[in-house]
Enzyme design. Structure first.
Site, PDB file in Angstrom:
ATOM      1  N   HIS A 126       0.816  -1.214   0.000  1.00  0.00           N
ATOM      2  CA  HIS A 126       0.000   0.000   0.000  1.00  0.00           C
ATOM      3  C   HIS A 126       0.854   1.270   0.000  1.00  0.00           C
ATOM      4  O   HIS A 126       0.408   2.320  -0.473  1.00  0.00           O
ATOM      5  CB  HIS A 126      -0.928   0.014   1.213  1.00  0.00           C
ATOM      6  CG  HIS A 126      -1.948  -1.079   1.175  1.00  0.00           C
ATOM      7  ND1 HIS A 126      -2.761  -1.375   2.244  1.00  0.00           N
ATOM      8  CD2 HIS A 126      -2.294  -1.962   0.192  1.00  0.00           C
ATOM      9  CE1 HIS A 126      -3.549  -2.387   1.932  1.00  0.00           C
ATOM     10  NE2 HIS A 126      -3.290  -2.755   0.700  1.00  0.00           N
TER      11      HIS A 126
ATOM     12  N   LEU B 135      -3.127  -9.598   5.780  1.00  0.00           N
ATOM     13  CA  LEU B 135      -3.037  -9.265   4.354  1.00  0.00           C
ATOM     14  C   LEU B 135      -1.811  -8.423   4.037  1.00  0.00           C
ATOM     15  O   LEU B 135      -1.607  -8.010   2.891  1.00  0.00           O
ATOM     16  CB  LEU B 135      -4.311  -8.542   3.896  1.00  0.00           C
ATOM     17  CG  LEU B 135      -5.613  -9.319   4.099  1.00  0.00           C
ATOM     18  CD1 LEU B 135      -6.815  -8.475   3.709  1.00  0.00           C
ATOM     19  CD2 LEU B 135      -5.605 -10.612   3.307  1.00  0.00           C
ATOM     20  N   PHE B 136      -0.996  -8.136   5.046  1.00  0.00           N
ATOM     21  CA  PHE B 136       0.347  -7.568   4.893  1.00  0.00           C
ATOM     22  C   PHE B 136       0.378  -6.219   4.177  1.00  0.00           C
ATOM     23  O   PHE B 136       1.339  -5.906   3.477  1.00  0.00           O
ATOM     24  CB  PHE B 136       1.267  -8.556   4.162  1.00  0.00           C
ATOM     25  CG  PHE B 136       1.128  -9.968   4.634  1.00  0.00           C
ATOM     26  CD1 PHE B 136       1.191 -10.275   5.982  1.00  0.00           C
ATOM     27  CD2 PHE B 136       0.911 -11.004   3.738  1.00  0.00           C
ATOM     28  CE1 PHE B 136       1.045 -11.585   6.431  1.00  0.00           C
ATOM     29  CE2 PHE B 136       0.764 -12.308   4.170  1.00  0.00           C
ATOM     30  CZ  PHE B 136       0.834 -12.604   5.524  1.00  0.00           C
ATOM     31  N   CYS B 137      -0.662  -5.406   4.354  1.00  0.00           N
ATOM     32  CA  CYS B 137      -0.734  -4.100   3.671  1.00  0.00           C
ATOM     33  C   CYS B 137      -0.522  -4.258   2.170  1.00  0.00           C
ATOM     34  O   CYS B 137       0.068  -3.398   1.508  1.00  0.00           O
ATOM     35  CB  CYS B 137       0.273  -3.113   4.259  1.00  0.00           C
ATOM     36  SG  CYS B 137      -0.088  -2.619   5.952  1.00  0.00           S
ATOM     37  N   ALA B 138      -1.017  -5.371   1.646  1.00  0.00           N
ATOM     38  CA  ALA B 138      -0.971  -5.636   0.208  1.00  0.00           C
ATOM     39  C   ALA B 138      -2.250  -6.384  -0.144  1.00  0.00           C
ATOM     40  O   ALA B 138      -2.227  -7.478  -0.709  1.00  0.00           O
ATOM     41  CB  ALA B 138       0.261  -6.446  -0.154  1.00  0.00           C
TER      42      ALA B 138
END
Length: 453
Positions: free
Chosen positions: A129, A374-377
């Site tokens: 992100h 979701l790992f900022c993705a």
């Protein structure tokens, strides 16, 4: 690539000393164990060398660019020498500008503010992100996730060929995925961008801690990364590259240090002449300790030798991948396939488990710290996992939307400070949890999966 081939004797090379290597944590099953920090992709532990350098400087801490006193002059020299050290670490061009920021996110938002009017931005949906979201004021084209490096180049080629050839354009791409760890074809993407009159910015947050980054060799226009992923403490980052757009853009922050001259007008307003150097975007008192810590980390990694560091990390990558492959219920996430070169970042899901539940058990029962979610993705993880999962396990995903209770994954990540024992404990823990189940019960509390008490 030969740099990713680990020599047989590299497995016994010692990891670089990091803070926290002797910290013990309690287990819900009783007793304590040395904490295994396997979440480097979020924040790597600070190198002991960095901490020692900062501690040695701390008594001499003074204002930067502000005073005539000895400590102020020393701090100013330290700050500007750090700039030169980091520029050397990145192999910047002589006319490039290097700006100290707060993080990769801050760096890319700064660059987004400096884009010319009518600039088009091209970014893959696979980005973190930090490199996906800053461009909202520009005309953004979001490209589909490629399934091979060559497909990435071809997708960008088609997108750029269809754009208005007369306007400015920027491509933003990661060097290594924060989800899969896979390396992207940065040099080829840069060549494609330049062939179509576009510029390219490299998000090196996950690349710089694991692999040498050369602005010249990759031929990128800018590079951004964070100190806290490069074994330096929180709160510092870097944007380095072409100076022209940065010199003419409105300052990222208005204030002291960014201005060269301020005069009051008769109508009561003020006129400002801004610096054209990096100071233009470094308003306020600079984070001298943050800049110095990044420079210290750059020196430590360079002196340790990239060939040795990369070879040892690839030994760890191979061990984790081999261990996970022995558990049929584990699915490793990948865009480019098993043979793609990658850094020490691996994400996976476990059949029959919610990933938050699995990560909680790794922590509570084995003293292993990983990341789940979701790992900022979000677009990338949703692409890799699909959109209709069945909820499983005792706990929900902290970031999941309604109806996506199990749409999350587990990420294990490591680097120059990771001992072999931490990797072996992780592989053993995965196998035991899948085979025998958790020894404890868990519940959801404030969005997190935690041991039930």
């Amino acid at each position: 690539m030969s740099v990713f081939t680990a020599a047989a004797d590299q497995s016994v090379c010692a990891p670089l000393p990091v803070l926290g290597r002797d910290v013990t944590v309690p287990l819900v099953t009783g007793g304590e164990v040395t904490y295994a920090a396997l979440d480097y992709a979020a924040s790597a532990p600070a190198l002991q060398r960095v901490w020692d350098d900062v501690a040695a400087y701390a008594p001499y801490y003074g204002s930067v660019h502000r005073g005539a006193g000895y400590l102020s002059q020393l701090s100013t020299d330290l700050f500007e020498n750090a700039r030169r050290t980091v520029a050397g670490f990145l192999d910047c061009r002589t006319d490039d500008q290097l700006i100290f920021t707060r993080s990769t996110t801050d760096s890319l938002n700064l660059l987004a503010r400096a884009l010319p009017a009518d600039c088009q931005v091209f970014v893959f949906e696979t980005e973190h992100h930090a490199s996906l979201l800053p461009w909202q004021d520009a005309k953004v084209t979001c490209l589909d996730a490629p399934r091979t490096p060559q497909q990435a180049v071809e997708t960008l080629e088609r997108a750029l060929a269809d754009r208005d050839p007369y306007g400015p354009a920027v491509v933003c791409v990661t060097g290594a995925s924060n989800v899969t760890g896979e390396l992207w074809p940065v040099r080829e993407l840069a060549a494609t961008a330049h062939a179509h009159g576009a510029r390219i910015v490299l998000d090196a947050a996950q690349l710089a801690p694991h692999h040498p980054v050369s602005v010249r060799d990759l031929d990128v226009d800018w590079v951004a990364f964070s100190g806290h992923k490069l074994y330096a403490p929180f709160g510092s980052g870097v944007l380095a590259g072409r100076a022209d757009w940065l010199r003419t853009a409105e300052p990222y922050l208005a204030g002291g240090g960014a201005s060269r001259k301020v005069t009051r007008r008769q109508d009561g307003g003020v006129d400002v002449e801004w610096h054209e150097s990096a100071a233009r975007h470094e308003a306020g008192s600079p984070n001298v300790i943050g800049a110095y810590s990044i420079a210290s980390a750059c020196k430590a990694l360079t002196e340790a030798g990239w060939d040795t560091l990369v070879a040892r990390e690839q030994h760890l990558v191979a061990r984790v991948r081999a261990g996970l492959a022995e558990v049929p219920q584990v699915k490793v996430l990948s865009l480019f396939g098993d043979d793609a070169p990658r850094v020490g970042v691996i994400s996976f899901v476990v059949e029959g488990w919610n990933s938050s539940h699995f990560a909680a058990a790794l922590s509570a029962e084995y003293g292993i710290g990983v990341r789940d979610g979701l790992f900022c993705a979000h677009p990338l993880v949703r692409t890799l996992l699909g959109s209709d999962p069945q909820a499983q396990g005792e706990c929900g995903a902290p970031e999941a939307a309604p109806g996506e209770k199990s749409l999350n994954a587990i990420r294990v990540s490591f680097g120059a400070g990771t001992p072999d024992e931490h990797v072996e404990r992780f592989v053993t823990a995965v196998r035991e949890l899948v085979t025998d189940g958790a020894k404890w019960t868990y519940r959801t509390e404030e969005g997190r999966c935690v041991p039930a008490v």
